[in-house]
Design an enzyme around this catalytic site. Structure first.
Site, short mmCIF file in Angstrom:
data_model
loop_
_atom_site.label_atom_id
_atom_site.label_comp_id
_atom_site.label_asym_id
_atom_site.label_seq_id
_atom_site.Cartn_x
_atom_site.Cartn_y
_atom_site.Cartn_z
CB THR A 49 -7.16 19.39 11.34
OG1 THR A 49 -6.42 20.56 11.70
CG2 THR A 49 -7.08 18.39 12.48
CG HIS A 50 -1.96 18.85 8.15
ND1 HIS A 50 -1.74 17.49 8.18
CD2 HIS A 50 -2.17 19.15 6.84
CE1 HIS A 50 -1.82 17.00 6.96
NE2 HIS A 50 -2.09 17.98 6.13
#
Length: 244
Positions: A49-50
């Protein structure tokens, strides 16, 4: 590769976005969403995830999931992000470099402010099992950083396996590996003719893009945004290192 004890064949079993689904990824009508793919994958799962800390699902904190956070210096991130948005057709056209840099400095880009992102994750590690790594350290001494990850994941790998992991996860190897370089996605999603997903993988490329005036303005904003934090980033590896 660490979780598979360096077994290359196991690591070749599928594309990276299947083995390590991106939590927030959703391509309407094209592919399985990140959430749907995660539901298919057996535990223990790896999630990519970012997302900033305040958008991560609360269950991650509640379940005490181990998190590895890779931070990179802001100037190289701006350049890398610009080229990614040029080839990523899911994002609006980023405009010129000058226009994009202005948006980056004010946090008007995907995932918001770089400054808030790194500071919040840096602070979160005080209360959660987070291994905070620097991209520049990984480039300069991959074995040292990979050892940190093996310890964090409670794995015990010998030097032969570590060297194999270093080789196969080098930028040069990954750039040519169709399982991880995202060339399997249609050009309607990522157009590699505009810029490859695996572009340069170096530290200090920002010097090829920032003008003197842009650099001075960036440094002023950086100093203001990062005052009061102990975070230290390196903006180049070879030769004299400059700190921001």
């Amino acid at each position: 590769m660490i979780l598979n004890d360096g077994d290359i064949e196991k690591c070749k079993r599928d594309f990276i976005d299947v083995k390590v689904p991106m939590l927030e990824m959703y391509l309407p009508g094209l592919r399985t969403s990140g959430i749907e793919q995660l539901e298919k994958n057996p535990s223990p799962r790896i999630v990519k995830t970012h997302l900033p800390t305040d958008l991560l699902p609360k269950s991650f904190w509640k379940n005490n999931c181990k998190i590895i956070y890779m931070a990179r210096n802001a100037k190289d991130v701006a350049v890398s992000f610009y080229h990614f948005d040029l080839m990523n057709n899911l994002e609006p056209f980023p405009g010129s470099w000058e226009e994009y840099l202005e948006k980056f400095m004010t946090g008007n880009v995907t995932y918001g402010s770089w400054f808030n992102h790194v500071k919040n994750w840096w602070n979160k590690k005080e209360e959660h099992p987070i291994l905070f790594l620097y991209y520049e350290d990984m480039k300069e001494n991959p074995k040292q950083e990979i050892k940190k990850i093996t310890q964090f994941l409670e794995k015990n790998l010998n030097d032969e396996i570590l060297d194999k992991i270093i080789h196969h996860t080098s930028f040069e190897m990954m750039k040519e590996n169709p399982l991880v370089n995202y060339t399997h996605l249609p050009s309607t999603v990522m157009d590699h003719s505009k810029s490859p997903f695996m572009r340069k993988g170096v530290t200090g490329d920002w010097k090829n893009y920032f003008t003197v005036a842009q650099n001075e303005k960036f440094d002023t904003i950086y100093k203001n945004e990062m005052s009061g934090t102990s975070l230290q980033f390196c903006t180049e590896i070879k030769g004299t290192k400059s700190q921001i």
